[in-house]
Scaffold this motif. Structure first.
Motif, mmCIF file in Angstrom:
data_model
loop_
_atom_site.group_PDB
_atom_site.id
_atom_site.type_symbol
_atom_site.label_atom_id
_atom_site.label_comp_id
_atom_site.label_asym_id
_atom_site.label_seq_id
_atom_site.Cartn_x
_atom_site.Cartn_y
_atom_site.Cartn_z
ATOM 1 N N GLY A 349 0.811 -1.211 0.000
ATOM 2 C CA GLY A 349 0.000 0.000 0.000
ATOM 3 C C GLY A 349 0.844 1.260 0.000
ATOM 4 N N ALA A 350 1.953 1.247 0.751
ATOM 5 C CA ALA A 350 2.865 2.389 0.787
ATOM 6 C C ALA A 350 3.856 2.297 -0.362
ATOM 7 C CB ALA A 350 3.605 2.420 2.121
ATOM 8 N N THR A 351 4.349 3.440 -0.803
ATOM 9 C CA THR A 351 5.369 3.493 -1.849
ATOM 10 C C THR A 351 6.536 4.332 -1.351
ATOM 11 O OG1 THR A 351 4.469 5.485 -2.914
ATOM 12 C CG2 THR A 351 3.598 3.352 -3.647
ATOM 13 N N VAL A 352 7.723 4.029 -1.891
ATOM 14 C CA VAL A 352 8.900 4.845 -1.557
ATOM 15 C C VAL A 352 8.950 6.005 -2.539
ATOM 16 C CG1 VAL A 352 11.403 4.902 -1.322
ATOM 17 C CG2 VAL A 352 10.153 2.831 -0.699
ATOM 18 N N TRP A 353 8.863 7.210 -2.005
ATOM 19 C CA TRP A 353 8.817 8.385 -2.867
ATOM 20 C C TRP A 353 10.191 8.714 -3.444
ATOM 21 C CZ3 TRP A 353 5.234 12.635 -0.375
ATOM 22 C CH2 TRP A 353 3.935 12.093 -0.248
ATOM 23 N N LYS A 354 10.169 9.224 -4.651
ATOM 24 C CA LYS A 354 11.389 9.758 -5.247
ATOM 25 C C LYS A 354 11.793 10.987 -4.455
ATOM 26 C CE LYS A 354 13.245 11.373 -9.689
ATOM 27 N NZ LYS A 354 12.899 11.643 -11.109
ATOM 28 N N SER A 355 13.058 11.036 -4.029
ATOM 29 C CA SER A 355 13.459 12.116 -3.133
ATOM 30 C C SER A 355 14.919 12.473 -3.322
ATOM 31 C CB SER A 355 13.219 11.703 -1.678
ATOM 32 O OG SER A 355 13.777 12.642 -0.782
ATOM 33 N N SER A 375 21.682 17.886 7.185
ATOM 34 C CA SER A 375 22.471 17.628 5.976
ATOM 35 C C SER A 375 21.652 17.873 4.716
ATOM 36 C CB SER A 375 23.004 16.198 5.980
ATOM 37 O OG SER A 375 23.830 15.968 7.097
ATOM 38 N N VAL A 376 20.343 17.676 4.822
ATOM 39 C CA VAL A 376 19.427 17.977 3.722
ATOM 40 C C VAL A 376 18.269 18.778 4.307
ATOM 41 C CG1 VAL A 376 20.029 15.920 2.398
ATOM 42 C CG2 VAL A 376 18.179 15.798 4.053
ATOM 43 N N GLY A 377 17.441 19.325 3.436
ATOM 44 C CA GLY A 377 16.314 20.118 3.904
ATOM 45 C C GLY A 377 15.392 19.322 4.819
ATOM 46 N N ARG A 378 14.905 19.949 5.865
ATOM 47 C CA ARG A 378 14.081 19.262 6.865
ATOM 48 C C ARG A 378 12.814 18.671 6.261
ATOM 49 N NH1 ARG A 378 13.368 19.594 12.495
ATOM 50 N NH2 ARG A 378 11.846 17.998 13.050
ATOM 51 N N ALA A 379 12.131 19.439 5.426
ATOM 52 C CA ALA A 379 10.866 18.970 4.855
ATOM 53 C C ALA A 379 11.110 17.774 3.928
ATOM 54 C CB ALA A 379 10.177 20.099 4.096
ATOM 55 N N ALA A 380 12.144 17.872 3.072
ATOM 56 C CA ALA A 380 12.452 16.767 2.166
ATOM 57 C C ALA A 380 12.857 15.526 2.950
ATOM 58 C CB ALA A 380 13.570 17.177 1.208
ATOM 59 N N TYR A 381 13.640 15.726 4.004
ATOM 60 C CA TYR A 381 14.081 14.602 4.841
ATOM 61 C C TYR A 381 12.883 13.905 5.482
ATOM 62 C CZ TYR A 381 16.360 12.118 8.703
ATOM 63 O OH TYR A 381 16.770 11.153 9.599
ATOM 64 N N ASP A 382 11.994 14.682 6.081
ATOM 65 C CA ASP A 382 10.842 14.103 6.782
ATOM 66 C C ASP A 382 9.921 13.354 5.830
ATOM 67 O OD1 ASP A 382 11.760 15.068 9.183
ATOM 68 O OD2 ASP A 382 10.448 16.828 9.227
ATOM 69 N N SER A 387 8.010 8.001 3.984
ATOM 70 C CA SER A 387 7.638 7.030 2.953
ATOM 71 C C SER A 387 8.426 5.733 3.121
ATOM 72 C CB SER A 387 7.865 7.620 1.558
ATOM 73 O OG SER A 387 9.230 7.644 1.198
ATOM 74 N N VAL A 388 9.713 5.839 3.446
ATOM 75 C CA VAL A 388 10.535 4.649 3.663
ATOM 76 C C VAL A 388 10.031 3.861 4.863
ATOM 77 C CG1 VAL A 388 12.832 3.877 4.373
ATOM 78 C CG2 VAL A 388 12.606 5.555 2.539
ATOM 79 N N VAL A 391 6.752 1.927 4.154
ATOM 80 C CA VAL A 391 6.979 0.692 3.401
ATOM 81 C C VAL A 391 7.549 -0.389 4.306
ATOM 82 C CG1 VAL A 391 8.448 -0.353 1.625
ATOM 83 C CG2 VAL A 391 7.203 1.758 1.136
ATOM 84 N N ASN A 392 8.576 -0.047 5.073
ATOM 85 C CA ASN A 392 9.225 -1.047 5.921
ATOM 86 C C ASN A 392 8.324 -1.537 7.043
ATOM 87 O OD1 ASN A 392 11.627 -1.079 4.476
ATOM 88 N ND2 ASN A 392 12.477 0.649 5.608
ATOM 89 N N LYS A 393 7.497 -0.660 7.569
ATOM 90 C CA LYS A 393 6.559 -1.093 8.611
ATOM 91 C C LYS A 393 5.539 -2.069 8.044
ATOM 92 C CE LYS A 393 3.428 0.491 12.238
ATOM 93 N NZ LYS A 393 2.449 -0.576 11.939
ATOM 94 N N GLU A 394 5.108 -1.823 6.816
ATOM 95 C CA GLU A 394 4.153 -2.725 6.178
ATOM 96 C C GLU A 394 4.775 -4.111 5.982
ATOM 97 O OE1 GLU A 394 1.226 -2.630 2.244
ATOM 98 O OE2 GLU A 394 2.219 -0.780 2.922
#
Length: 405
Positions: A349-355, A375-382, A387-388, A391-394
């Motif tokens: 059901g979950a997908t890993v977003w392109k980031s 190290s990267v933008g907070r919003a992009a990191y979160d 998304s990762v 997926v892993n929890k599923e």
């Protein structure tokens, strides 16, 4: 008549083999130097400390609860920054798990979730022969997520290109010697080694690794000869050797994650026969979907051959993992909808977003779990981490169902 013979001091054109070899040596040396600059002073990767908020999420408690434990002098003492922020090393998070399990015995299994004696070792093969489907990235993040959740995980790099090994800080041509890949434990001659000899610890608490390098190709070359000699029986059959090697260390782990090579060779067949579950990574582009169609047809044919030869492919689940997904891209959304329509619940059901956060972390051979905050933008990191983790929890929930939890 002029003498057209080449002067002795004039260099002959460099041959292709020489040029490729020279390029390989130059690149290897540069990668070794880069590794030394990224991870000084020992040139080895280390895992950062985690904020109390991150530790609380891993443990399933509130940050305030951890703060109170710290104030009361209970559990391991966190490091305090000049601003009063608390952080825990990965080892301290393990100590917190043990403390909380003892202090809250009714919830002990949530803090120390290792499998019980009556629960099977779960072996997850991550497979696809299409490059760019994020197979290695999926293996890496799943392995690290399970370790952060408190499980003992063995990662096996079956890809001769050894990208997973590189992400765990090993440069294949320098750090991995002869017989130190899985090939050392599954080869056909007297140089075969016990599986424990090729399992090595990593800097990532809870994760052990069987690294890969080009030596793995030896199994592809030697298996046809061994089959032709017709001297192999039982566990010695090529497709049972990976499973037999894993069985030697089964008591040491809760999960095994196998990063399969990008082709359906003898190593992949061994991994598929050993596995209790399979994850197929898919990038939602039409060319990738077409390639996956061929992959599935070939996999089905190969599985039939293995079963006819006495193998057993009894998976607890098979799931398709959509990776590098841009949810704002209309054609990609249509392809994901097509996959769900065709395969139903077999698509996660979950997908890993392109980031860019995931891509930027990979440039320094790190995952989002390892990356220092900021190290990267907070919003992009979160967004990427959410998304990762989803997926892993599923995937973890599916594996818990297998255990009957």
């Amino acid at each position: 008549m002029k003498n057209i013979t080449q002067p002795h001091d004039e260099k002959l054109p460099e041959g292709a083999v020489s040029r490729i070899g020279r390029h390989a040596q130059a690149l290897s040396g540069q990668m070794k130097a880069l590794n030394a600059s990224l991870f000084p002073p020992t040139s080895q990767k280390t895992l950062r400390s985690f904020t109390s908020g991150e530790a609380a999420r891993f443990l399933g408690v509130s940050d305030g609860y951890l703060r109170q434990l710290s104030l009361d002098g209970l559990g391991p003492a966190p490091a305090l920054s000049s601003g009063g922020r608390r952080s825990y090393t990965p080892e301290q998070i393990g100590e917190l798990r043990a403390y909380l399990a003892a202090a809250r015995p009714k919830e002990a299994v949530s803090f120390l979730p290792a499998r019980r004696p009556d629960e099977k070792l779960q072996i997850i093969a991550v497979a696809n022969f299409k490059g760019g489907s994020a197979k290695t990235t999926t293996s890496l993040y799943l392995t690290q997520f399970l370790a952060l959740e408190g499980y003992r995980v063995l990662a096996i790099d079956l890809d001769p290109q050894a990208s997973l090994s590189a992400m765990f800080g090993y440069q294949p041509e320098f750090d991995i010697g002869e017989g130190e890949t899985l090939y050392g434990a599954i080869r056909y001659d007297d140089a075969r080694r016990p599986m424990r000899d090729v399992v090595r610890p990593t800097y990532f608490a809870g994760v052990s690794l069987v690294p890969g390098n080009l030596e793995l190709m030896e199994f592809e070359h030697h298996t046809p000869r061994a089959m032709a000699e017709r001297t192999l029986r039982g566990d010695d059959l090529f497709f049972r050797r990976v499973g037999a090697a894993i069985a030697e260390v089964a008591d040491d782990f809760d999960f095994v994650v196998i990063d399969c090579p990008p082709q359906l060779g003898y190593l992949t067949m061994g991994a598929l026969n050993a596995a209790s579950a399979m994850l197929v990574t898919i990038h939602p582009q039409m060319v990738d979907v077409a390639s996956m169609s061929q992959f599935l047809l070939m996999t089905s044919d190969i599985m039939s051959v293995i079963e006819d030869a006495g193998g057993r492919l009894d998976y607890d689940f098979i799931r398709y993992v959509v990776t590098r997904h841009d949810p704002n891209d209309v054609p990609e959304t249509q392809i994901v909808a097509l996959l769900r329509n065709l395969f139903g619940e077999d698509v996660l059901g979950a997908t890993v977003w392109k980031s860019t956060a995931i891509a930027n972390a990979g440039l320094t051979k790190q995952s989002l779990y390892e990356l220092e905050k900021g190290s990267v933008g907070r919003a992009a990191y979160d967004r990427a981490l959410e998304s990762v983790n989803s997926v892993n929890k599923e995937i973890l929930d599916l594996m818990k169902e297998v255990w009957g939890r």
